[in-house]
Design an enzyme around this catalytic site. Structure first.
Site, PDB file in Angstrom:
ATOM      1  CE  LYS A 281     -46.119  58.348  14.319  1.00  0.00           C
ATOM      2  NZ  LYS A 281     -45.903  59.452  15.282  1.00  0.00           N
ATOM      3  CE  LYS A 293     -42.805  59.042  22.255  1.00  0.00           C
ATOM      4  NZ  LYS A 293     -43.053  60.491  22.156  1.00  0.00           N
ATOM      5  CG  ASP A 304     -46.804  56.889  17.487  1.00  0.00           C
ATOM      6  OD1 ASP A 304     -47.641  57.784  17.273  1.00  0.00           O
ATOM      7  OD2 ASP A 304     -45.579  57.056  17.385  1.00  0.00           O
ATOM      8  CD  GLU A 365     -42.002  58.608  15.760  1.00  0.00           C
ATOM      9  OE1 GLU A 365     -41.522  59.540  16.436  1.00  0.00           O
ATOM     10  OE2 GLU A 365     -43.176  58.217  15.892  1.00  0.00           O
ATOM     11  NE  ARG A 367     -42.238  65.861  13.024  1.00  0.00           N
ATOM     12  CZ  ARG A 367     -42.409  66.864  13.877  1.00  0.00           C
ATOM     13  NH1 ARG A 367     -41.790  68.012  13.681  1.00  0.00           N
ATOM     14  NH2 ARG A 367     -43.201  66.726  14.906  1.00  0.00           N
TER      15      ARG A 367
HETATM   16  N1  BES Z   1     -46.100  59.712  18.593  1.00  0.00           N
HETATM   17  C1  BES Z   1     -45.639  60.943  19.102  1.00  0.00           C
HETATM   18  C2  BES Z   1     -46.753  61.955  19.341  1.00  0.00           C
HETATM   19  C3  BES Z   1     -47.700  61.622  20.456  1.00  0.00           C
HETATM   20  C4  BES Z   1     -47.377  61.947  21.750  1.00  0.00           C
HETATM   21  C5  BES Z   1     -48.923  61.062  20.181  1.00  0.00           C
HETATM   22  C6  BES Z   1     -48.259  61.674  22.766  1.00  0.00           C
HETATM   23  C7  BES Z   1     -49.810  60.786  21.203  1.00  0.00           C
HETATM   24  C8  BES Z   1     -49.476  61.089  22.509  1.00  0.00           C
HETATM   25  C9  BES Z   1     -44.630  61.568  18.135  1.00  0.00           C
HETATM   26  O1  BES Z   1     -43.860  60.673  17.429  1.00  0.00           O
HETATM   27  C10 BES Z   1     -43.704  62.404  18.951  1.00  0.00           C
HETATM   28  O2  BES Z   1     -42.994  61.849  19.727  1.00  0.00           O
HETATM   29  N2  BES Z   1     -43.759  63.698  18.742  1.00  0.00           N
HETATM   30  C11 BES Z   1     -42.937  64.596  19.466  1.00  0.00           C
HETATM   31  C12 BES Z   1     -42.455  65.643  18.498  1.00  0.00           C
HETATM   32  C13 BES Z   1     -41.368  66.513  19.059  1.00  0.00           C
HETATM   33  C14 BES Z   1     -40.103  65.712  19.270  1.00  0.00           C
HETATM   34  C15 BES Z   1     -41.126  67.653  18.087  1.00  0.00           C
HETATM   35  C16 BES Z   1     -43.789  65.217  20.561  1.00  0.00           C
HETATM   36  O3  BES Z   1     -44.961  65.484  20.347  1.00  0.00           O
HETATM   37  O4  BES Z   1     -43.266  65.405  21.652  1.00  0.00           O
HETATM   38 ZN    ZN Z   2     -44.643  58.815  17.138  1.00  0.00          ZN
HETATM   39 MN    MN Z   3     -42.124  60.125  18.463  1.00  0.00          MN
END
Ligand code: BES
Ligand code: ZN
Ligand code: MN
Length: 511
Positions: A281, A293, A304, A365, A367
């Protein structure tokens, strides 16, 4: 890519002198190895050992003293070791030595470090950085101890100071000379580890770069430079992605002024066998998109792309050590931005596999881009197995913090080998389930799938099971490395900052 990132490391035999050097000896439980005893003719080491009751010679303990003769040797560092240390333990020792003695951090200087400096010669602080000599006679007869110690030192010496305009006061060692009983044995073991260290450094550099410098196109161009090492590199640009139908990758990138890329790296060192595939990714910045966010920690979302960095670093390591294996590395690169052109919550997109996805949350995003990258990799290369690495879910950090990455596998043999590689290298993993009930949670209502499971927990498993819908029956493992790419404090082998997590793991798995 840069060779000069690493200090030169060489191994010399005991009859060669260590000039202008700091010496590191290795007592076991305060007793000097016999070979060191006759070297300690003036008794300085034995006296220091007697004088300091806090130094017991226990594992990883370190004691430093200025050398009394002052002629050729600046100071002596003693460290404790266990009797038959594992390679990883030796590497950790090396990393600790690197950070505490060979190149200590500038700000917090302990008395110990200051007194150590007092024993150093002027020549040690010239423009090029000091030459460091490490004496390991008597402890390296028949093992690659010295090679692993040097490897650990290299990993521990890492710093990212490309954007510093004021030079650091102290310079990293320019050269490390290890005096060992069998230099040829050590050198051979080290050549391979040095290739891996360069891969780890590259992954750390990529994760450290800010998103205004490293975005999909510039990332792809950097990867292209790896063709110098014998890797075949292909870059699929936006036009090509559209033509082929990468609907999910394009949807994630469509809000950004910096269009997405897919990069394919191939290492062919294993004849006609089907390849192993690594997929990463590479979201060069994740704002969350329209499902934006909170601002407080958003700056962190630079990392990321840590999964992609691990894949690139591993491919570099394999190429540099000329691995006898066929391996493909695929990274999906995109910037997740809100804008007038951005994907909206509730949009229905068509993935490369043909499956439709309701994008209920634009922040899920990773996934989406991996769905296309996995499908592409598996259909094009028919790999014997596929491993993806992704900073996929914040929930992974809730579960495992920065200690282990989550492991999700559909094959028990692959799961076992990954776990073993993790324990051996320190890139540790822990397995999670993917039962059928979780699959039901990502079924869509207006489309085939949805990218989140509202009202359900198990955020990391939901992410993994979403990916499972795109790998079919092939052997596959997903590593959720969200908590592992960047460390907020020093550890033995990873100074604070980018860790390069995954490079050593994948290298080991191939080995
Ligand atoms: N890149 C993030 C996950 C992440 C968050 C990695 C904090 C490292 C630190 C990912 O794209 C994301 O935003 N995931 C969401 C998924 C949710 C919307 C189902 C998350 O983890 O909040
Ligand atoms: Zn992400
Ligand atoms: Mn994300």
């Amino acid at each position: 890519m840069d060779h000069d990132r690493l200090p030169a490391v060489s191994f010399v035999s005991p009859n060669q002198p260590l000039t202008r050097a700091r010496v590191i000896a290795l007592p076991s439980k305060k007793k000097l190895a016999p070979k060191l005893r006759d070297w300690d003719a003036q008794g300085a080491i034995s006296r220091a050992l007697e004088k300091d009751p806090s130094f017991t010679g226990a594992y990883k303990q370190v004691l430093t003293l200025a050398h009394p003769s002052q002629d050729k040797i600046a100071r002596i560092v003693l460290f404790g070791s266990s009797k038959n240390p594992k390679p990883l333990a030796i590497e950790q020792l090396g990393g600790r030595l690197a950070r505490t003695f060979l190149w200590p951090a500038e700000k917090k200087e302990t008395d110990e470090q200051n007194s150590a400096k007092a024993g150093m010669k002027k020549t040690d602080t010239a423009k090029t950085g000091p030459v460091v000599g490490i004496d390991l006679r008597g402890v390296t007869q028949n093992n690659p101890f010295a090679a692993h110690l040097a490897f650990g030192i290299l990993l521990g010496l890492y710093r990212f100071d490309r954007y510093r305009t004021t030079p650091a006061k102290n310079l990293p060692p320019s050269k490390i000379i290890l005096r060992v009983d069998r230099p040829a044995v050590a050198q051979k073991a080290f050549d391979r580890l040095r290739a891996v260290a360069l891969g780890v450094y590259h992954a750390r550099d990529l994760v450290s770069e800010p998103s205004n410098i490293l975005y999909p196109d510039s990332f792809a161009r950097r990867i292209s430079q790896l063709s110098k090492l014998g890797l075949k590199v292909e870059v699929l640009d936006e036009k090509r992605l559209k033509k082929e139908g990468f609907g999910a990758l394009l949807a994630v990138g469509q809000g950004s002024a910096r269009p997405p890329r897919l990069v394919v790296m191939q290492w062919k060192g294993g004849g006609k066998k089907p390849p192993v595939a690594f997929v990463g990714k590479g979201v060069t910045f994740d704002t969350g998109g329209i499902s934006i966010k909170p601002s407080a920690n958003m700056w962190l979302m630079r990392f990321d792309m840590g999964g992609a960095a691990a894949v690139v670093g591993a491919m570099e390591a394999l190429a540099r050590r000329k691995a006898k294996a066929n391996v493909v590395g695929v990274v999906a690169l995109a910037e997740n931005m809100p804008s007038g052109k951005a994907m909206l919550p509730g949009d229905i997109i068509t993935s490369l596999a043909g499956k439709t996805i309701e994008t209920l949350n634009t922040d899920a995003e990773g996934r989406l881009i991996l769905a296309d990258a996995l499908h592409y990799t598996i259909t094009r290369f028919s790999p014997s197995y596929t491993i993806d690495l992704a900073t996929l879910t914040g929930a992974m950090i809730v579960a495992l913090a920065d200690v282990r990455a989550g492991l999700f596998a559909n094959d028990s043999g692959l799961e076992k080998r990954l776990r073993e590689a993790g324990e051996a290298t320190g890139d540790r993993l822990w397995p999670f389930p993917m039962d059928a009930e979780y699959h039901d949670m990502v079924k869509g209502t207006r489309g085939d799938l949805r990218n989140i499971a509202p009202g359900h927990g198990a955020g990391s498993i939901v992410g993994a099971t979403f990916l499972a819908a795109f790998v079919g029956m092939t052997k596959w493992a997903h590593l959720d490395i969200a908590g592992m790419c960047e460390a907020d404090k020093d550890k033995d082998l990873t100074p604070k900052g980018a860790t390069g997590f995954g490079v050593r793991l994948l290298d080991r798995l191939i080995a």
